[in-house]
Write an enzyme that holds these catalytic residues in place. Structure first.
Site, PDB file in Angstrom:
ATOM      1  NE  ARG A   1      12.212  48.346  -9.299  1.00 32.53           N
ATOM      2  CZ  ARG A   1      11.855  47.543 -10.295  1.00 32.53           C
ATOM      3  NH1 ARG A   1      11.650  48.025 -11.504  1.00 32.53           N
ATOM      4  NH2 ARG A   1      11.700  46.253 -10.103  1.00 32.53           N
TER       5      ARG A   1
ATOM      6  NE  ARG B   1      13.793  25.233  -0.570  1.00 31.81           N
ATOM      7  CZ  ARG B   1      13.794  24.735  -1.800  1.00 31.81           C
ATOM      8  NH1 ARG B   1      14.046  25.531  -2.813  1.00 31.81           N
ATOM      9  NH2 ARG B   1      13.558  23.462  -2.021  1.00 31.81           N
ATOM     10  CD  GLN B   2       5.633  27.702   4.093  1.00 33.94           C
ATOM     11  OE1 GLN B   2       5.864  27.713   2.895  1.00 33.94           O
ATOM     12  NE2 GLN B   2       4.786  28.557   4.660  1.00 33.94           N
TER      13      GLN B   2
ATOM     14  CG  HIS C   1      16.421  28.350   3.656  1.00 36.78           C
ATOM     15  ND1 HIS C   1      17.177  28.699   2.559  1.00 36.78           N
ATOM     16  CD2 HIS C   1      15.409  29.233   3.722  1.00 36.78           C
ATOM     17  CE1 HIS C   1      16.627  29.747   1.979  1.00 36.78           C
ATOM     18  NE2 HIS C   1      15.562  30.085   2.666  1.00 36.78           N
TER      19      HIS C   1
ATOM     20  CG  ASP D   1      21.741  30.075  -3.535  1.00 40.48           C
ATOM     21  OD1 ASP D   1      21.688  30.415  -2.338  1.00 40.48           O
ATOM     22  OD2 ASP D   1      20.844  30.358  -4.362  1.00 40.48           O
TER      23      ASP D   1
ATOM     24  CE  LYS E   1      16.013  41.734  -8.773  1.00 43.35           C
ATOM     25  NZ  LYS E   1      14.707  41.115  -8.554  1.00 43.35           N
TER      26      LYS E   1
ATOM     27  CG  ASP F   1      -0.199  -0.045   2.536  1.00 42.92           C
ATOM     28  OD1 ASP F   1       1.056  -0.062   2.514  1.00 42.92           O
ATOM     29  OD2 ASP F   1      -0.853  -0.048   3.589  1.00 42.92           O
TER      30      ASP F   1
ATOM     31  CG  ASP G   1      20.099  35.844  -2.927  1.00 45.23           C
ATOM     32  OD1 ASP G   1      20.793  35.586  -1.918  1.00 45.23           O
ATOM     33  OD2 ASP G   1      19.312  35.030  -3.431  1.00 45.23           O
TER      34      ASP G   1
ATOM     35  CD  GLU H   1       0.800   2.025   6.073  1.00 49.89           C
ATOM     36  OE1 GLU H   1       1.231   1.041   6.705  1.00 49.89           O
ATOM     37  OE2 GLU H   1      -0.287   2.568   6.324  1.00 49.89           O
TER      38      GLU H   1
HETATM   39  C1  R5P Z   1      16.401  30.540  -1.639  1.00 48.69           C
HETATM   40  O1  R5P Z   1      16.098  31.180  -0.660  1.00 48.69           O
HETATM   41  C2  R5P Z   1      17.597  29.636  -1.665  1.00 48.69           C
HETATM   42  O2  R5P Z   1      18.687  30.206  -1.026  1.00 48.69           O
HETATM   43  C3  R5P Z   1      17.966  29.303  -3.090  1.00 48.69           C
HETATM   44  O3  R5P Z   1      18.361  30.490  -3.758  1.00 48.69           O
HETATM   45  C4  R5P Z   1      16.801  28.717  -3.801  1.00 48.69           C
HETATM   46  O4  R5P Z   1      16.291  27.637  -3.066  1.00 48.69           O
HETATM   47  C5  R5P Z   1      17.195  28.247  -5.186  1.00 48.69           C
HETATM   48  O5  R5P Z   1      16.052  27.733  -5.778  1.00 48.69           O
HETATM   49  P1  R5P Z   1      15.981  27.479  -7.328  1.00 48.69           P
HETATM   50  O6  R5P Z   1      17.145  26.602  -7.705  1.00 48.69           O
HETATM   51  O7  R5P Z   1      14.651  26.801  -7.488  1.00 48.69           O
HETATM   52  O8  R5P Z   1      16.017  28.799  -8.025  1.00 48.69           O
END
Ligand code: R5P
Length: 283
Positions: free
Chosen positions: A184, A89-90, A120, A208, A182, A34, A159, A36
């Site tokens: 603007r 990430r959440q 994270h 990253d 970034k 099933d 970033d 599990e």
């Molecule tokens: C975001 O906060 C993380 O540090 C990564 O930048 C992110 O998880 C990368 O995700 P993806 O490869 O989907 O752009």
């Protein structure tokens, strides 16, 4: 100390047990008809100090971790190492009605010590009942980079959230680091470029914590190449690499991918075993 490798971290558990010359226990993991999960530690264990190593990349990995913790219930001390913790990430409620999934996961894990690797957000550690420590893999990534042949290398964070990763990877190696900013220019136009350093003619290593869909890094590669970077490499601690991420990175012109073995993927050229071994060897 006995080391128990979960299904998602067998290679890493093997490497950690080698580094510590400790006993590696074999478990079996299979699915019932099933769907599990059935988990069983096959080797006898002394019942004192055990360390379970299991990344929680999928929901099923998370269940396996909980089952292994329960199976070790009689041990006098249980350390849990979560090299890559899914759902991290959440880490807050972004929209009304959402759970804080990282908190849900952390609260379910009962242990004496918990170790994560470049989680994270460090604030997640507070959600564990156990003493929780976050380990840093960036120095081992930095050492690996140092031993590669590059043209005037520069480590770049995509970033400002990843600046600490870039700084730690570059630390003591004599390699420059920077991050993309970034700016603007008007309502419609923005420029994204390294804050302080011109990439023209230089090899760039983007770093990253996670590469998941590859979207962030693929876009960064394209930008850096337009700005005259020579070769661009992608480095990360956690190669989630979901779906077609690898194809996207190569399509964007990546020269190579440098990742650790927190998730067992072919791109894991740097092992975090020494980092984990040293931490659990000291508790
Ligand atoms: C975001 O906060 C993380 O540090 C990564 O930048 C992110 O998880 C990368 O995700 P993806 O490869 O989907 O752009």
């Amino acid at each position: 100390m006995d080391i128990i490798g979960g299904p998602a971290s067998q290679l890493l558990a093997g490497r950690v047990s080698k580094a510590l010359e400790s006993n590696l226990l074999v478990s079996e993991f299979k699915k019932f008809p099933d769907g599990e999960l059935y988990t069983r530690i096959l080797d006898d264990f002394a019942g004192d100090n055990v360390t379970i190593i299991q990344s929680t990349v999928t929901d099923s990995d998370f269940i396996a971790l909980l089952q292994l913790i329960d199976a070790c219930g009689e041990a006098s001390r249980i350390n849990v190492v979560i090299p890559y913790m899914g759902y991290a990430r959440q880490d807050k409620q972004f929209k009304k009605g959402e759970p804080i999934s990282a908190r849900v996961m952390a609260r379910a894990i009962k242990a004496d010590y918990v170790f994560t690797v470049n989680i994270h957000t460090e604030s997640i550690l507070d959600y564990f009942d156990a003493k929780a420590v976050n380990l840093d893999a960036t120095p081992v990534i930095g050492k690996y980079i140092k031993n590669m042949e590059f043209k005037d290398p520069l480590i770049v964070a995509p970033d400002d959230g990843a600046i600490a990763l870039a700084r730690n990877a570059a630390k003591d190696l004599g390699i420059d680091y920077d991050y993309l900013e970034k700016t603007r220019l008007s309502g419609e136009s923005v420029t994204i470029q390294p804050k302080n350093i011109n990439v023209n003619g230089r090899d760039v290593i983007i770093i990253d914590d996670i590469i998941s869909t590859g979207g962030t890094i693929a876009e960064t590669i394209s930008l850096l190449r337009m700005q005259g970077a020579h070769e661009v490499f992608a480095a990360c601690v956690h190669p989630v690499l979901s779906n077609n991420a690898i194809l996207k990175l190569f399509k964007a012109g990546v020269k190579g991918i440098i990742a650790t073995d927190t998730i067992d993927k072919g791109v894991g050229v740097v092992s975090v075993a020494p980092v984990i071994a040293s931490a659990i060897g000291n508790v």
